[in-house]
Motif scaffolding. Structure first.
Motif, PDB file in Angstrom:
ATOM      1  N   ALA A 100      20.328   3.410  66.416  1.00  0.00           N
ATOM      2  CA  ALA A 100      19.373   4.357  66.993  1.00  0.00           C
ATOM      3  C   ALA A 100      19.750   5.740  66.470  1.00  0.00           C
ATOM      4  CB  ALA A 100      19.442   4.326  68.515  1.00  0.00           C
ATOM      5  N   PRO A 101      18.924   6.353  65.623  1.00  0.00           N
ATOM      6  CA  PRO A 101      19.330   7.593  64.938  1.00  0.00           C
ATOM      7  C   PRO A 101      19.648   8.754  65.863  1.00  0.00           C
ATOM      8  CG  PRO A 101      16.979   7.145  64.642  1.00  0.00           C
ATOM      9  CD  PRO A 101      17.578   5.918  65.240  1.00  0.00           C
ATOM     10  N   TYR A 102      19.031   8.792  67.041  1.00  0.00           N
ATOM     11  CA  TYR A 102      19.257   9.926  67.938  1.00  0.00           C
ATOM     12  C   TYR A 102      20.154   9.562  69.114  1.00  0.00           C
ATOM     13  CZ  TYR A 102      15.356  11.706  65.240  1.00  0.00           C
ATOM     14  OH  TYR A 102      14.549  12.096  64.207  1.00  0.00           O
ATOM     15  N   TYR A 103      20.827   8.421  69.009  1.00  0.00           N
ATOM     16  CA  TYR A 103      21.706   7.982  70.090  1.00  0.00           C
ATOM     17  C   TYR A 103      23.057   7.642  69.485  1.00  0.00           C
ATOM     18  CZ  TYR A 103      23.585   5.012  73.844  1.00  0.00           C
ATOM     19  OH  TYR A 103      24.378   4.446  74.814  1.00  0.00           O
ATOM     20  N   GLN A 104      24.010   8.516  69.670  1.00  0.00           N
ATOM     21  CA  GLN A 104      25.347   8.322  69.136  1.00  0.00           C
ATOM     22  C   GLN A 104      26.361   8.498  70.261  1.00  0.00           C
ATOM     23  OE1 GLN A 104      25.764   7.313  66.013  1.00  0.00           O
ATOM     24  NE2 GLN A 104      23.567   7.483  65.601  1.00  0.00           N
TER      25      GLN A 104
END
Length: 413
Positions: A309-313
């Motif tokens: 998930a690109p915006y969930y790190q």
């Protein structure tokens, strides 16, 4: 009902007498300006509105701070109101000295005064405020409010697009002589309501997704295939029931210190290498590892990436899924799975008890002869039962039976 009302009066805080209190409240004292600026107080409350999403008691911090700012002895947020339920779902911030039985107060209010529009929460539309006190309702209700120590109530409503509607009540006590809320106080709550609506929308979305997650996790638990979810540091976030059962059966494989550990050094290195490769690639079909437990049971492992998930790190972001299965049968694994219990199969497919028992064994991949041996019946009897099974289910043979089991709710256990 007279008993309940008398009991309620005995449970309330010490307040002024009924006639004296009503006289003061009906006169209505002038509101004084609060010792704070609306903009500063609003900024603090907005932060608490969004922090409240993660509180064990949603928005309790906001309710308590609002109680302090507005000099209230009670701030209540009603999260769920229903005419069909005996009690509302509420989060309440109270004065430290409050000994009122508010559950009993709600019960009496519903039974005696629910016909009064001001008393009922749904009388306030989303985004609006009302203010009322004992002087705004009929005599018995006014006396009841005074017995509870209620001088004035400022009520607002906020809602989210999915249909969830909530109310916030700021209750000012008799110690302020029924003082009306100042214009700044009303403005503060009015400007806070849109933020509460947005916060409620996020809260509702999170709760819906949590419910979906619980359903999917439950479905995963019904699979005969073991599944473990790992984070970006290869730590186990969760494991389904099948994975826990496989690990519990096998000697030399365990979850230790939050990680999947294999006793045999070479196998552990192969597993770690597969996980590291998948974490680095974050795409592709995954890596396959074959292990052998101490008792000789072969274990097949597929290490596959979780789509990023690109915006969930973060440290606990699901990154790897480990599929685990037994490639050779150990004694415990050779039993009929609970998903294929004869009782369940009989109910689902209209089979007799013996037919259901045979179907359960055949669904595990046993031959007719092996299943007959497990059931202690003759092979010819097993063949006759199998013909009945195939005829009832409209299938041609054992392969179709296994396929049917895999597609049906027989997997749910």
């Amino acid at each position: 009902m007279k008993f309940a009302f008398t009991e309620m009066q005995g449970a309330v805080r010490a307040v002024v007498g009924r006639e004296q209190g009503l006289g003061v409240l009906l006169c209505g004292a002038q509101a004084s300006s609060p010792p704070w600026q609306v903009a500063e107080a609003l900024a603090e409350l907005i932060g608490l509105a969004y922090e409240g999403l993660s509180e064990a008691r949603p928005w309790f911090g906001l309710a308590e701070r609002l109680r302090q700012l507005l000099g209230a002895f009670n701030v209540t947020i009603t999260l769920h109101h229903s005419e069909d339920q005996p009690r509302d779902v509420q989060v309440m911030a109270l004065d430290a000295d409050d000994r009122t039985d508010w559950d009993l107060a709600e019960q009496v209010s519903r039974e005696r005064f629910w016909h009064i529009e001001l008393v009922r929460p749904e009388s306030v539309a989303p985004g609006t405020l009302i203010e009322f006190g004992p002087g705004d309702v009929e005599g018995d209700c006014a006396a009841f409010m005074v017995s509870l120590g209620i001088g004035r109530c400022l009520r607002g409503c906020f809602a989210e697009p999915g249909g969830m509607r909530c109310w916030i009540d700021v209750v000012r006590g008799l110690r302020l002589s029924g003082q009306a809320f100042a214009a700044e106080e009303r403005a503060l709550l009015a400007q806070l309501l849109p933020h509460l609506s947005r916060s409620l929308g996020l809260y509702a979305r999170l709760k819906r997704e949590e419910a979906e997650k619980a359903v999917y996790e439950g479905s995963l638990d019904h699979l005969a295939l073991g599944c473990l979810l790992l984070d970006g540091h290869a730590r186990v976030l969760c494991a389904n029931r099948a994975a826990r059962a496989i690990i519990a059966r096998q000697v030399g494989i365990e979850i230790r210190q939050g990680r999947l550990q294999v006793e045999e050094r070479g196998a552990q290195q192969a597993l770690e290498a597969a996980v590291a490769k998948v974490l680095q690639a974050r795409n592709g079909p995954g890596e396959r590892v074959r292990l052998q437990a101490r008792d000789g049971t072969l274990l097949g492992i597929l290490v596959a990436p979780v789509p990023p998930a690109p915006y969930y790190q973060g440290e606990q972001v699901p990154s790897v899924i480990v599929h685990l299965c037994e490639l050779s049968q150990c004694e415990a694994a050779s039993q009929v799975p609970r998903a294929h219990s004869p009782e369940l199969l009989g109910q689902l497919f209209g089979l007799t008890r013996q037919e259901a028992r045979l179907a359960a064994w055949l669904a595990t991949g046993r031959t007719i002869s092996e299943a007959a041996g497990q059931m202690n019946i003759a092979v010819t009897a097993a063949r006759n039962y199998s013909k009945n099974i195939y005829a009832k289910l409209g299938i041609k043979g054992q392969t179709d039976l296994v396929r049917l089991m895999c597609r049906s709710v027989a997997l749910l256990r």
